[in-house]
Design an enzyme around this catalytic site. Structure first.
Site, PDB file in Angstrom:
ATOM      1  CB  VAL A 173      -3.194  12.492   8.123  1.00 42.94           C
ATOM      2  CG1 VAL A 173      -3.771  11.276   7.398  1.00 42.94           C
ATOM      3  CG2 VAL A 173      -4.280  13.192   8.917  1.00 42.94           C
ATOM      4  CE  LYS A 174       3.035   5.274   7.443  1.00 37.17           C
ATOM      5  NZ  LYS A 174       3.747   4.319   8.319  1.00 37.17           N
ATOM      6  CB  THR A 175      -2.490   9.093   3.549  1.00 35.65           C
ATOM      7  OG1 THR A 175      -3.449   8.319   2.840  1.00 35.65           O
ATOM      8  CG2 THR A 175      -2.025  10.241   2.660  1.00 35.65           C
ATOM      9  CG  ASP A 218       6.525   6.592   8.649  1.00 40.62           C
ATOM     10  OD1 ASP A 218       7.693   6.247   8.884  1.00 40.62           O
ATOM     11  OD2 ASP A 218       5.548   6.178   9.289  1.00 40.62           O
TER      12      ASP A 218
END
Length: 295
Positions: free
Chosen positions: A202-204, A251
């Site tokens: 997951v990217k958050t 990221d």
């Protein structure tokens, strides 16, 4: 022909040592199959289980973003400092050298531009093309709380099913609209839903309070999104705090490629993520590598 006499006695089957079932260095991935783990191991450094991902997929909805006018000039020179590159298949095929050994995280959703409602996305490519490109993962935007929430979740679950069939991990990216608050309650909701429905990563975004609760409640790796460009020290402080509070990497895009000296910034970010540098020391590193550039 080799002498076979005595050869059988020379073999060591290690009968006194049971085979080890070694753990895997990526959170929540210990029970995935070999192909899935092998791809995840390209993204997350086996030495520390972390990643520095360089995002430059912004053009898929907003065109030639500042700093990405020429990806060959602005991004390709930064690739040696990144563990993974996050981009679109059009850019990978047309610009990124095939000889690059970076893990490729391939943008797999899209549709509307910045002129429309961004939450109305669809799956924008076939999983077989991700395999053909030799991607390490595909990325899909998930708009929890958005007008087209269900559609975006369905986009992700379809990709998860296709990914499981061929050993391709899925990165679910939380998309926060202007009307949604980037706090631990919302980010915890979004990341947990994405993980529960099968995404392997997951990217958050980072939140100032209780980010450690977001990462603790998510059973798969959380990768911090860089977001808008910040002053150097602020960006590095955010990265340091995210790692300290359980993120498995960062990221970053605009906080790297929109600098006056992007190559200095990505090295500073890498030092925070992989070498344990403090934000202050990393900012000093940026100043040194950039010749004192202040941006």
């Amino acid at each position: 022909m080799a002498d076979l006499e005595g050869n059988a006695d020379a073999k060591d089957y290690g009968l006194d040592r049971p085979q080890e079932s070694r753990g895997f260095h990526v959170k929540g991935a210990g029970q995935l199959d070999f192909g899935m783990q092998h791809r995840l191991a390209r993204i997350f450094d086996p030495a520390d289980g972390r990643t520095v991902m360089l995002a430059f997929d912004h053009g898929y909805f907003q065109g030639p973003t500042r700093g990405l006018e020429r990806v060959d000039l602005g991004i390709v020179p930064l690739a040696p400092y990144a563990d993974a590159l996050m981009g679109t298949r059009g850019i990978f095929r047309s610009v990124v050298p095939a000889a690059s050994d970076n893990a490729l995280v391939l943008r797999a959703s899209g549709g509307p531009s910045i002129l429309k409602d961004l939450s109305d996305e669809r799956i924008a490519m076939d999983m077989t093309d991700a395999v053909r490109i030799d991607a390490a993962a595909v990325a899909v935007q998930v708009f929890i709380g958005g007008e087209h929430e269900t559609q975006s979740v369905h986009n992700m679950t379809r990709l998860v099913d296709q990914g499981l069939a061929c050993g391709m991990p899925v990165l679910g990216v939380t998309a926060v609209g202007r009307e949604l608050t980037r706090d631990a309650r919302y980010l915890g909701l979004a990341t947990r839903i994405i993980a529960e429905l099968g995404a392997q990563m997951v990217k958050t975004y980072f939140c100032e309070e209780d980010f450690e609760q977001v990462t603790a409640a998510c059973p798969v790796p959380v990768i911090m999104a860089g977001g808008k460009k910040l002053p150097v020290l602020e960006a590095l402080t955010m990265a340091r705090r995210a790692i300290d509070q359980g993120a498995s990497g960062v990221d970053m895009g605009r906080n790297i490629f929109q600098r006056q000296r992007p190559e200095a910034m990505i090295q500073a970010v890498r030092a925070v993520v992989h070498d344990g540098l403090s934000a202050q020391d990393a900012a000093a590193m940026y100043a040194d590598l950039s010749g004192g550039t202040a941006d």
